[in-house]
Scaffold this active site. Structure first.
Site, PDB file in Angstrom:
ATOM      1  CG  HIS A  96       4.244   1.801  14.419  1.00  0.00           C
ATOM      2  ND1 HIS A  96       3.266   2.275  15.271  1.00  0.00           N
ATOM      3  CD2 HIS A  96       4.629   2.853  13.652  1.00  0.00           C
ATOM      4  CE1 HIS A  96       3.077   3.559  15.043  1.00  0.00           C
ATOM      5  NE2 HIS A  96       3.889   3.942  14.060  1.00  0.00           N
ATOM      6  CD  GLU A  97       6.661   2.867  10.398  1.00  0.00           C
ATOM      7  OE1 GLU A  97       5.839   3.431   9.627  1.00  0.00           O
ATOM      8  OE2 GLU A  97       7.118   3.423  11.403  1.00  0.00           O
ATOM      9  CG  HIS A 100       1.304   3.967   9.672  1.00  0.00           C
ATOM     10  ND1 HIS A 100       0.380   4.689  10.406  1.00  0.00           N
ATOM     11  CD2 HIS A 100       2.500   4.154  10.279  1.00  0.00           C
ATOM     12  CE1 HIS A 100       1.003   5.298  11.411  1.00  0.00           C
ATOM     13  NE2 HIS A 100       2.282   4.974  11.365  1.00  0.00           N
ATOM     14  CG  HIS A 104      -3.297   3.499   2.299  1.00  0.00           C
ATOM     15  ND1 HIS A 104      -2.297   3.407   1.355  1.00  0.00           N
ATOM     16  CD2 HIS A 104      -4.252   4.286   1.737  1.00  0.00           C
ATOM     17  CE1 HIS A 104      -2.631   4.103   0.294  1.00  0.00           C
ATOM     18  NE2 HIS A 104      -3.803   4.641   0.488  1.00  0.00           N
TER      19      HIS A 104
END
Length: 226
Positions: A96-97, A100, A104
């Site tokens: 999940h991280e 991100h 980006h």
């Protein structure tokens, strides 16, 4: 006003239930090992490589469920429970991280909007409580003060709602990659999905709570002549 207080109490109860459910699922799924023996760090590094991202570092941070991606210094920061754990929960959180980080790298619109709001929201959060408090105290003579506080708080509410698609999309990217890469299988993919869904609910509750608070202050402003 009574309705607003009922809503506040309801949201507070929901927040407690959702957070307790998230902690329960994380604890449960942390005991389900991955067949390939990969830790959260391994999962994160592989997802970054698979998406052609080589300028993001995976680090370990203190705390429980303090995992986050920092676009300022290009780091995926995993809590110790995730960083070194070989479990379905760790894989889901790490992916999940990294979702991100992929956002980006691909200039995902909502993430760009949220990042643009961070400096403004960080500044307003330092003053908004005091401005709202003073605004309520002097509302009869200087209603503009409360109105200014409401405007600042509205930015935080907007930030909360922009966060929703960012978090949901990161989870979608994570789950798709976990399945495609074979990190999860038909036996444990459902657990990874359940964990990330529970985490998403916390952001939904936070957004609703912020909206209810904003409405509360707006009602005080509108009722200042009563």
């Amino acid at each position: 006003m009574n309705l607003i207080w009922i809503i506040f109490i309801g949201i507070s109860l929901l927040s407690y239930i959702v957070q307790a459910n998230l902690n329960r699922k994380f604890k449960k799924f942390s005991k389900i090992p991955l067949a390939n023996g990969m830790t959260g760090r391994d999962v994160a590094e592989k997802m970054l490589r698979d998406n052609g991202i080589y300028d993001v570092q995976v680090t370990c941070v203190r705390g429980h469920l303090t995992d986050h991606y920092n676009p300022a210094n290009h780091t995926v920061n995993l809590s110790s429970d995730v960083y070194s754990s070989c479990s379905v929960a760790a894989a889901a959180v790490a992916a999940h991280e990294c979702g991100h980080a992929v956002q980006h790298a691909t200039a995902y619109g909502p993430l760009k909007m949220r990042s643009a709001l961070v400096p403004v929201v960080s500044f307003s959060s330092q003053w908004v409580t005091w401005i709202l408090l003073i605004g309520i105290m002097v509302i009869q003579r200087f209603p503009i003060v409360l109105l200014a506080g409401i405007a600042l708080f509205a930015l935080s509410t907007l930030f909360s709602f922009i966060t929703l698609p960012v978090e949901i999309n990161a989870s979608q990217r994570a789950l798709a990659w976990l399945d495609r890469s074979g990190i999860t299988n038909s036996y444990n993919h459902r657990e990874a999905e359940s964990a990330l869904r529970s985490a998403a609910y916390t952001y939904v509750i936070a957004a609703l709570s912020s909206l209810a608070t904003l409405v509360y202050y707006i009602m005080i402003y509108l009722g200042r002549r009563d």
